[in-house]
Design a protein around this motif. Structure first.
Motif, short mmCIF file in Angstrom:
data_model
loop_
_atom_site.label_atom_id
_atom_site.label_comp_id
_atom_site.label_asym_id
_atom_site.label_seq_id
_atom_site.Cartn_x
_atom_site.Cartn_y
_atom_site.Cartn_z
N ARG A 14 20.04 18.17 -32.13
CA ARG A 14 18.82 17.42 -32.46
C ARG A 14 18.34 17.84 -33.84
NH1 ARG A 14 13.51 16.24 -28.68
NH2 ARG A 14 12.10 15.57 -30.36
N ALA A 15 17.75 16.89 -34.56
CA ALA A 15 17.17 17.16 -35.88
C ALA A 15 15.67 16.92 -35.82
CB ALA A 15 17.83 16.28 -36.93
N TRP A 16 14.92 17.62 -36.69
CA TRP A 16 13.47 17.50 -36.70
C TRP A 16 12.94 17.91 -38.07
CZ3 TRP A 16 16.21 21.55 -34.88
CH2 TRP A 16 15.84 22.83 -35.26
N HIS A 17 11.72 17.45 -38.36
CA HIS A 17 11.06 17.80 -39.61
C HIS A 17 10.14 19.01 -39.42
CE1 HIS A 17 11.57 13.40 -41.07
NE2 HIS A 17 12.48 14.17 -41.65
N VAL A 18 10.06 19.82 -40.47
CA VAL A 18 9.10 20.91 -40.54
C VAL A 18 8.43 20.83 -41.90
CG1 VAL A 18 8.71 23.39 -40.38
CG2 VAL A 18 10.62 22.36 -39.13
N ALA A 19 7.11 20.84 -41.92
CA ALA A 19 6.38 20.77 -43.18
C ALA A 19 6.29 22.14 -43.83
CB ALA A 19 4.98 20.22 -42.95
N ALA A 20 6.27 22.17 -45.16
CA ALA A 20 6.07 23.42 -45.88
C ALA A 20 4.80 24.09 -45.39
CB ALA A 20 5.99 23.15 -47.38
N GLY A 21 4.90 25.38 -45.07
CA GLY A 21 3.75 26.12 -44.57
C GLY A 21 3.67 26.18 -43.06
N GLN A 22 4.53 25.45 -42.35
CA GLN A 22 4.60 25.58 -40.90
C GLN A 22 5.58 26.68 -40.52
OE1 GLN A 22 5.54 21.46 -39.62
NE2 GLN A 22 3.53 21.44 -38.61
N VAL A 23 5.51 27.08 -39.26
CA VAL A 23 6.43 28.05 -38.69
C VAL A 23 7.18 27.37 -37.56
CG1 VAL A 23 6.51 30.11 -37.21
CG2 VAL A 23 5.18 30.15 -39.32
N PHE A 24 8.48 27.66 -37.44
CA PHE A 24 9.20 27.15 -36.27
C PHE A 24 10.04 28.26 -35.65
CE2 PHE A 24 12.20 26.34 -39.72
CZ PHE A 24 13.45 26.55 -39.16
N ARG A 25 10.20 28.14 -34.34
CA ARG A 25 10.99 29.10 -33.57
C ARG A 25 12.14 28.41 -32.88
NH1 ARG A 25 7.25 33.37 -30.08
NH2 ARG A 25 6.44 34.53 -31.88
N ILE A 26 13.27 29.10 -32.82
CA ILE A 26 14.37 28.71 -31.94
C ILE A 26 14.37 29.71 -30.79
CG2 ILE A 26 16.87 28.45 -31.74
CD1 ILE A 26 16.88 27.74 -34.74
N VAL A 27 14.30 29.18 -29.56
CA VAL A 27 14.10 30.01 -28.38
C VAL A 27 15.26 29.82 -27.41
CG1 VAL A 27 12.51 30.55 -26.49
CG2 VAL A 27 11.60 29.65 -28.66
N ALA A 28 15.67 30.91 -26.77
CA ALA A 28 16.68 30.87 -25.70
C ALA A 28 15.95 30.90 -24.37
CB ALA A 28 17.64 32.05 -25.82
#
Length: 282
Positions: free
Chosen positions: A46-60
């Motif tokens: 899957r692909a997704w957008h993240v805006a500059a200044g946001q945080v994202f996590r990849i979780v198991a």
């Protein structure tokens, strides 16, 4: 025991490698609000957008599972993760305070890692470490080469399908960060992959330095506890698990004083000069 040798690329005072650790530590501990979350099923992408200044996590969420991550500048996909330069500027296996760098001529951070539930894994008895930039994605071409069979759910293919709705193609898919993957080089200097050590709820967290398009494949090898090639290989379907993605907005004031990184201001044109046409000569 092999002697150690200093790294070739080192941070000078004031250089782009001299990270403000206090700033990124503040991001890791800042109040945040969930902006988006989703689960990626096994053997898909899957692909997704993240805006500059946001945080994202990849979780198991369910335990050990390897994920193959691609990152592009959202507005210009020619700027994308450069795995080999990141290995040189940061490390072959990355963790907190490491950055993922983009390709030439841009050469600037795409993300900075702000939290890592596996940061304490260290180096195991085989020399294995986690979050790997040494290898790349599995792909159907190598699979055909080694097995003589076609398989459409390798990470390369999963990423191709994931980015197609965003106008990208197979030619845009690139070398990956292997999230949660434990790898190293054996005594014959050959690449190995070990069982993934992630436990339910483990995560790797990134701060977006630019507006990004990200894509993640849940590797069809699952937790890599089953050989994918060779005499003991079998279908590892039973050790495949989903991965989750969480995107967060940070509380107001967290990013005061921050600005997206700029590219190096090289203007040398690689030593090439435009020849003077005959009618331009004195």
């Amino acid at each position: 025991m092999t002697r150690d040798f200093p790294a070739a690329y080192q941070a000078g005072e004031g250089s782009a490698l001299a990270l403000d650790r206090d700033f990124y530590t503040r991001i890791a501990g800042a109040e945040r609000e969930l902006a988006e979350s989703f689960v990626i099923p096994i053997r898909t992408g899957r692909a997704w957008h993240v805006a500059a200044g946001q945080v994202f996590r990849i979780v198991a969420p369910e335990g050990p599972q390897v994920g193959d991550l691609n990152i592009w500048n959202r507005h210009n996909p020619r700027e994308r993760l450069w795995a080999s330069r990141t290995r040189q500027l940061q490390a072959a296996h990355v963790t907190v305070f490491d950055r993922l760098w983009s390709t030439l001529p841009f050469l600037r951070p795409l993300v900075t890692i702000t939290a890592d539930a596996l940061a304490g894994y260290g180096v195991d008895e085989y020399g294995g470490r986690v979050h790997d930039l040494l290898g790349t994605r599995c792909d159907p071409y190598v699979n055909r080469l080694l097995t003589g069979e076609d398989f459409d759910h390798c990470c390369h293919s999963n990423l191709v399908r994931a980015v197609a709705p965003f106008g990208l193609t197979e030619f845009d898919v690139h070398d990956v960060l292997n999230v949660f993957q434990c790898t190293g080089l054996n005594h014959a200097d050959r690449y190995f992959m070990r069982d993934c050590p992630a436990k339910p709820g483990d995560y790797l967290e990134f701060f977006a330095e630019q507006d990004l398009l990200c894509a993640l494949s849940t590797c069809p090898g699952g937790d890599l506890s089953v050989p994918l090639w060779g005499p003991e290989a079998r279908d590892p379907l039973d050790v495949c698990r989903p991965l989750a993605v969480e995107v967060y907005d940070l509380a107001g004031g967290t990013l005061d004083g921050w600005a997206p990184p700029r590219s190096p201001e090289y203007r040398g044109a690689h030593g090439m000069k435009q020849p003077t046409p005959p009618w331009g000569e004195a």
